[in-house]
Design an enzyme around this catalytic site. Structure first.
Site, PDB file in Angstrom:
ATOM      1  N   ARG A  60     -10.364   0.701  -8.061  1.00 35.18           N
ATOM      2  CA  ARG A  60     -11.465   0.896  -7.122  1.00 35.18           C
ATOM      3  C   ARG A  60     -12.678   1.503  -7.825  1.00 35.18           C
ATOM      4  O   ARG A  60     -13.798   1.061  -7.632  1.00 35.18           O
ATOM      5  CB  ARG A  60     -11.047   1.773  -5.942  1.00 35.18           C
ATOM      6  CG  ARG A  60     -12.090   1.699  -4.835  1.00 35.18           C
ATOM      7  CD  ARG A  60     -11.624   2.300  -3.545  1.00 35.18           C
ATOM      8  NE  ARG A  60     -11.485   3.744  -3.651  1.00 35.18           N
ATOM      9  CZ  ARG A  60     -11.014   4.513  -2.686  1.00 35.18           C
ATOM     10  NH1 ARG A  60     -10.621   3.982  -1.535  1.00 35.18           N
ATOM     11  NH2 ARG A  60     -10.898   5.819  -2.850  1.00 35.18           N
ATOM     12  N   ASP A 118     -13.119  -0.435   0.897  1.00 36.12           N
ATOM     13  CA  ASP A 118     -12.617  -0.437   2.269  1.00 36.12           C
ATOM     14  C   ASP A 118     -13.632  -0.996   3.255  1.00 36.12           C
ATOM     15  O   ASP A 118     -14.195  -0.281   4.077  1.00 36.12           O
ATOM     16  CB  ASP A 118     -12.221   0.996   2.644  1.00 36.12           C
ATOM     17  CG  ASP A 118     -11.080   1.487   1.771  1.00 36.12           C
ATOM     18  OD1 ASP A 118     -10.363   0.641   1.199  1.00 36.12           O
ATOM     19  OD2 ASP A 118     -10.907   2.710   1.657  1.00 36.12           O
ATOM     20  N   ASP A 126       0.861  -1.183   0.000  1.00 34.90           N
ATOM     21  CA  ASP A 126       0.000   0.000   0.000  1.00 34.90           C
ATOM     22  C   ASP A 126       0.905   1.244   0.000  1.00 34.90           C
ATOM     23  O   ASP A 126       2.131   1.123  -0.160  1.00 34.90           O
ATOM     24  CB  ASP A 126      -0.918  -0.072   1.237  1.00 34.90           C
ATOM     25  CG  ASP A 126      -2.199   0.735   1.076  1.00 34.90           C
ATOM     26  OD1 ASP A 126      -2.124   1.852   0.521  1.00 34.90           O
ATOM     27  OD2 ASP A 126      -3.270   0.279   1.522  1.00 34.90           O
ATOM     28  N   ASP A 153      -5.944   3.024  -7.012  1.00 29.97           N
ATOM     29  CA  ASP A 153      -6.860   3.349  -5.917  1.00 29.97           C
ATOM     30  C   ASP A 153      -7.255   4.824  -6.023  1.00 29.97           C
ATOM     31  O   ASP A 153      -6.723   5.558  -6.853  1.00 29.97           O
ATOM     32  CB  ASP A 153      -6.127   3.075  -4.596  1.00 29.97           C
ATOM     33  CG  ASP A 153      -7.072   3.019  -3.408  1.00 29.97           C
ATOM     34  OD1 ASP A 153      -8.292   3.122  -3.588  1.00 29.97           O
ATOM     35  OD2 ASP A 153      -6.569   2.876  -2.280  1.00 29.97           O
ATOM     36  N   HIS A 182      -6.319  -8.121   2.856  1.00 29.17           N
ATOM     37  CA  HIS A 182      -5.820  -6.748   2.976  1.00 29.17           C
ATOM     38  C   HIS A 182      -6.267  -6.131   4.295  1.00 29.17           C
ATOM     39  O   HIS A 182      -7.406  -6.298   4.708  1.00 29.17           O
ATOM     40  CB  HIS A 182      -6.336  -5.907   1.798  1.00 29.17           C
ATOM     41  CG  HIS A 182      -5.854  -4.497   1.803  1.00 29.17           C
ATOM     42  ND1 HIS A 182      -4.559  -4.136   2.085  1.00 29.17           N
ATOM     43  CD2 HIS A 182      -6.509  -3.327   1.549  1.00 29.17           C
ATOM     44  CE1 HIS A 182      -4.424  -2.824   2.007  1.00 29.17           C
ATOM     45  NE2 HIS A 182      -5.599  -2.310   1.688  1.00 29.17           N
ATOM     46  N   GLU A 191     -11.795   7.851  -7.873  1.00 34.94           N
ATOM     47  CA  GLU A 191     -13.191   8.298  -8.113  1.00 34.94           C
ATOM     48  C   GLU A 191     -13.231   9.622  -8.878  1.00 34.94           C
ATOM     49  O   GLU A 191     -14.222   9.830  -9.579  1.00 34.94           O
ATOM     50  CB  GLU A 191     -13.912   8.421  -6.774  1.00 34.94           C
ATOM     51  CG  GLU A 191     -14.173   7.083  -6.114  1.00 34.94           C
ATOM     52  CD  GLU A 191     -12.899   6.375  -5.629  1.00 34.94           C
ATOM     53  OE1 GLU A 191     -11.947   7.073  -5.234  1.00 34.94           O
ATOM     54  OE2 GLU A 191     -12.859   5.139  -5.686  1.00 34.94           O
TER      55      GLU A 191
END
Ligand SMILES: *[C@@H]1O[C@H](CO)[C@@H](O)[C@H](O)[C@H]1NC(C)=O
Ligand SMILES: *[C@@H]1O[C@H](CO)[C@@H](O)[C@H](O)[C@H]1NC(C)=O
Ligand SMILES: *[C@@H]1O[C@H](CO)[C@@H](O)[C@H](O)[C@H]1NC(C)=O
Ligand SMILES: *[C@@H]1O[C@H](CO)[C@@H](O)[C@H](O)[C@H]1NC(C)=O
Ligand SMILES: *[C@@H]1O[C@H](CO)[C@@H](O)[C@H](O)[C@H]1NC(C)=O
Ligand SMILES: *[C@@H]1O[C@H](CO)[C@@H](O)[C@H](O)[C@H]1NC(C)=O
Ligand SMILES: CC(=O)N[C@H]1CO[C@H](CO)[C@@H](O)[C@@H]1O
Length: 902
Positions: A576, A592, A391, A503, A650, A506
């Site tokens: 994502r 998440d 990450d 990630d 994760h 959006e």
């Protein structure tokens, strides 16, 4: 990774400034358009009292919301100013107290005579018909368009879907409005004998679509008025059923609730919460009709929208831009609906073989050495692992294309060690590019600025005040793709990563809009704002006005993740944020989630929904992301996760480790067993992905896809199937050693023992100790398996063992797709083997096993090229056979417990 994480995080900012109208194609809706005159219908007009009476004749379930605006106390005056009916409903919420989502019976709703469009002309075209619609008066939304065109295309697609779908496009003939820039198949011929009947009503205009074979009314848009204003486009339809699926991305049960349930779509970074717009936008639903037929509906539109379900049953599409461009798929079975949908939006990519192995990740390894320790510990315990991830903690100051040279000093060595063990490495990238580094010190930003030019800007950095500030690359511009690729290439020279985790796309932002604010205009504050979390389009993202190459962010927002995935490309990308056609470029993880039993359960609905949406490479964070997991939960999750098409454990920062090696020997062993089971089933999973890639099939699928006439299966989201053969019944509750599972009618064999259960379509209680996940083989199937090992590289070199479950007439069949696992497009270039297995009982006691075994053409992966069948078990043989013939040769065999083995 998670949002809201304090001060260090990637900040805000980006292109921005008010869009320059000259610089782009007329994106619609746009500022500067003259709002149309508002209808000034007095509440006291002559029709008023008449209306009150006719209004009350409209049953509650048939009331279509005339005042969907949130945060407004809807009074009789406001409502009647819209020429609508006002009747406070006896139960449920008023519009005024509407929580986003479940909003109750509307108090203000359209009367049946509400002004709408009429059909004024209808002409035949090469592919269907074209109609012109007009209306007399403008409604209360600005920019109402009085004349619109409807183009109906009755499409034939010879590839597989003869006469099974058609599309309708409603446009404004006087201006070119924004259209979603994804390519859909061009169709050349008109259907001669379609499966559907279309009826148009003239006044008001309405469209009715019936299934020819049953007369079922799949679509009827006459139930409520059509709106086509600049920033408010809406139509409603009755539904023939309450069984509606799809409409991602939301956290909900697999089957949607139609009781006043509004689902909003607008890509958003937020831990999965009920009733909230989440990371992706997928305006597609699948509906099960009476009698087991299924149809699908897709609205190709990327603007912020609400989809309102009500118990009529009916559905309202309410979007604030673009055009109305929709597709109807006639199935008739649910699997074909998905195939037809995927045929329009794009077939999922064939994953590289190791994508289907076990992935391990966490936020907060802190160092490359501690990441490495976990990998070594996994090897020591003999637990399968194909891929190790990092990450954001690997980055230097959280900047893309860098790694922290002290704490992650050994990262390049770690990656070399992974490769030496046939394992792979994947790391995260966020879209925000730090814009505040000293000039000359951060190539990605400097180079981006250099390559950007007005009109084709990679970005326009705004401020450089705060160390967390970033600029957002515009992936709708080809220039950005080249820049992104160059960055990847340069980083790859340092750290030889194998895949990407994209990630925060959006795109997520820790500010609303930008540090310098957003302009005030009707893009930032549209006349109607769908029920987006935060109430503003720019909430935790960019300004709606931000200019991108292809259009304004207002139109492009929910496409960001798709375009970034497209720029990132194969062999392995997990994203994502997603949009229709994403499956061509990436897989998806469900975001998440929390380490809770409830999240374990809802992950099944998430996985099944994404399979319906053409993104089969999907899974939730195994053992849960945020919050501390518990040992029992993590064991159960690893068992279920072994059947996610994409399986990654994760964990969040500062949580205790939750990789399999962190637990007691009992738990660790149970997790290892679950993963070995997955690895042994790799040939099945890989073959299912082949069918997804070539035929648009689902990989993990709801039971009802295989049993569409079984209504009892329609709501099931605690169990699911892999393909048509394997039924998975996970434990989803703490402290239990039994699980109830539904078994559709037929014979089912316990995968481990071969014991058979005969079901009439009933729920059965199954033994489920902590070290077991129930798995059943459907009658009539043959699946290829392999001896599992620590990596798929090793296990895929093993010979096949076939497991067969005989049907009542003693037959079974199955298949295998096989190639070298890595070369791209082996199917398209004919470098693969496809093998069909079949068993037939001839005479009473002789079994024939036939398979055609073709060598693979490619041989990068030598072991895999010479796949052979070494052994087989047949379940359900009630008497000892006299002979077993394998490809016409007698094979020595044993017979015990109703099983034959050779
Ligand atoms: C018009 O309607 C309002 C309530 O909607 C009422 O208060 C008012 O008296 C009416 N006016 C006339 C002229 O009827
Ligand atoms: C249909 O044809 C008529 C004349 O036959 C023409 O006036 C009209 O514009 C056409 N409508 C469309 C939508 O092309
Ligand atoms: C369309 O029709 C033409 C002429 O009838 C025919 O040659 C062609 O094969 C058809 N194409 C498809 C995709 O059906
Ligand atoms: C379509 O809906 C309208 C309005 O509710 C109704 O009058 C009509 O009968 C429906 N048509 C069909 C075919 O069900
Ligand atoms: C990581 O391990 C290597 C080899 O043991 C060692 O040289 C290095 O100092 C370690 N790095 C850190 C940050 O502890
Ligand atoms: C992997 O294969 C090796 C060699 O065949 C074998 O010794 C080992 O037990 C296998 N590992 C597992 C986890 O099955
Ligand atoms: C495990 C879990 O709760 N999964 C949920 C995570 O969030 C997605 C939405 O992004 C849901 O669909 C899943 O059900």
């Amino acid at each position: 990774m998670l949002v809201l994480c304090g001060a260090w995080l990637l900040g805000a900012v980006l292109w921005l400034h008010t869009p320059n109208q000259q610089e782009h194609k007329p994106p619609l809706p746009g500022p500067g358009q003259t709002p149309g005159p508002k209808v000034q219908t007095s509440a006291n007009d002559t029709a008023a009292s008449f209306r009150t009476e006719t209004c009350s004749l409209i049953p509650e379930a048939w009331r279509f919301d005339c005042y969907p605006e949130r945060g407004v106390v809807v009074t009789r005056e406001l409502c009647e100013a819209r020429n609508c009916c006002f009747i406070p409903a006896s139960t449920a919420f008023s519009s005024a107290s509407r929580p986003s989502g479940k909003n109750g019976i509307p108090w203000c709703f359209y009367p049946s005579e509400f002004p709408s469009y009429s059909l004024v002309s209808l002409n035949d075209t090469l592919l269907g018909q074209k109609a012109t619609l007009m209306k007399e008066v403008k409604t209360y939304y600005p920019g109402d368009i009085l004349t619109i065109e409807v183009e109906m295309r009755y499409e034939t697609d010879k590839r597989l879907l003869n006469h099974k779908f058609f599309s309708i496009k409603i446009t404004d003939p006087s201006s070119s409005r924004f259209e979603v820039p994804i390519s859909v198949p061009t169709v050349t011929n008109k259907t001669e004998s379609p499966d559907y009947i279309i009826e148009l009503s003239k006044q008001p205009f309405g469209l009715v679509v019936k299934r020819r074979s049953t007369g079922a009314v799949l679509l009827n848009t006459t139930v409520a008025p059509l709106f086509y204003a600049d920033q408010f486009l809406q139509f409603s339809t009755s539904l023939p059923t309450q069984f509606i699926y799809g409409l991602g991305e939301h956290r909900s049960t697999f089957l949607h609730d139609v009781h006043w349930n509004t689902l909003t779509m607008w890509a958003r970074d937020v831990p999965p919460t009920e009733q909230t717009n989440l990371y992706g936008a997928h305006p597609f639903y699948l509906a099960m009709e009476d009698g087991g037929n299924a149809h699908g509906f897709f609205l190709l539109n990327s603007n912020a929208m609400d989809v309102a379900l009500q118990p009529t049953p009916a559905l309202t599409w309410r979007t604030i831009g673009g055009i109305l461009d929709f597709y109807i798929f006639l199935g008739p079975d649910p699997g074909s609906v998905v195939q037809q949908y995927v045929d329009v939006v794009g077939y999922p990519a064939m994953p590289v073989y190791w994508a289907l192995g076990y992935h391990l990740c966490r936020w907060g390894y802190y160092t490359s050495n501690s990441t490495w320790e976990v990998v070594k510990s996994m090897r020591n315990y003999g637990i399968p692992q194909d891929v190790q991830w990092n990450d954001i903690d690997y980055m230097d100051k959280f900047m893309d294309f860098t790694y922290e040279s002290k704490k992650f000093d050994t990262l390049p060595e770690l990656v070399r060690d992974l490769h030496a063990h046939n394992q792979r490495y994947v790391m995260i990238l966020d879209p925000g590019i730090s814009s505040t580094q000293p000039e000359g010190s951060y190539w990605p930003f400097d180079e981006g600025v250099k390559r950007g030019s007005p009109g084709s800007a990679v970005w326009n950095p705004v401020d450089s005040v705060w160390p967390g500030l970033t600029a957002y690359p515009d992936f709708s511009d080809e220039v950005t793709h080249e820049w992104w690729y160059d960055n990847l290439q340069m980083f790859h020279d340092k750290v030889a990563f194998d895949g990407l985790w994209i990630d925060m796309n959006e795109p997520s932002n820790f500010l609303d809009g930008s540090t310098s604010g957003c302009p005030t205009n009707n893009l930032e504050n549209p006349p109607y704002t769908p029920g987006v979390l935060g109430g503003l389009l720019r909430a935790k993202t960019l300004c709606a006005t931000a200019q991108q190459k292809q259009s304004i962010h207002y139109n492009m927002h929910s496409l960001y993740g798709l375009m970034e995935a497209k720029a990132s490309a194969r062999p392995f990308v997990i994203s994502r944020s997603t949009f229709p056609s994403q499956g061509m470029y990436s897989g998806h993880w469900l975001g998440d989630n929390r380490s809770q039993w409830k999240d374990l359960y809802t992950s099944i609905a998430g996985m099944l929904t994404f399979n319906l949406l053409g993104i089969p490479l999907v899974g939730a964070d195994v053992c849960g992301f945020s919050e501390e997991t518990q040992e029992e939960l993590c064991v159960r999750w690893t068992q279920l996760g072994a059947f996610y098409p994409f399986t990654r454990n994760h964990n969040a920062i500062s949580m205790k480790p939750q990789d399999p090696t962190a637990f007691s020997p009992l738990a660790r062993t149970a997790m290892k067993e679950a993963l070995l089971l997955r690895y042994s089933l790799f040939p099945v999973l890989y073959t299912l992905f082949h069918h997804a890639h070539v035929h648009g099939h689902t990989v993990a699928r709801p039971i009802m896809f295989e049993f569409p006439k079984d209504v009892k299966a329609y709501g099931i989201d605690k169990q699911f199937m892999w393909g048509k053969s394997l039924l998975v019944t996970p434990v989803l509750d703490p402290g239990v050693v039994y699980v109830d599972g539904y078994f559709p009618e037929g014979l089912w064999y316990d995968y481990y023992t071969g014991d058979c259960v005969t079901s009439k379509g009933e729920e059965l209680q199954l033994n489920a100790p902590l070290d077991k996940i129930n798995l059943h083989l459907r009658e009539g199937s043959i699946i290829p398996t392999q001896a599992p090992n620590l990596t798929l590289w090793v296990s895929t070199g093993q010979p096949l063992h076939l497991v067969s479950a005989l049907s009542q007439d003693g037959s079974a069949s199955g298949d295998l797709f096989w190639d070298d696992g890595e070369t791209i497009d082996t199917y398209e270039t004919n470098q693969y083997a496809y093998i069909i297995f079949s068993i037939a009982q001839v005479l009473t006691f002789i079994y024939f096993v036939e398979y055609s075994n073709l060598p693979c053409v490619l041989s990068n992966h030598i072991e895999a090229s010479y796949i052979t069948v070494e052994s087989a078990s047949f379940y359900g043989v009630t008497e000892k056979p006299s002979r077993v013939l394998v490809n016409s040769q007698d094979a020595p065999f044993t017979y015990r417990n109703n099983q034959v083995r050779f």
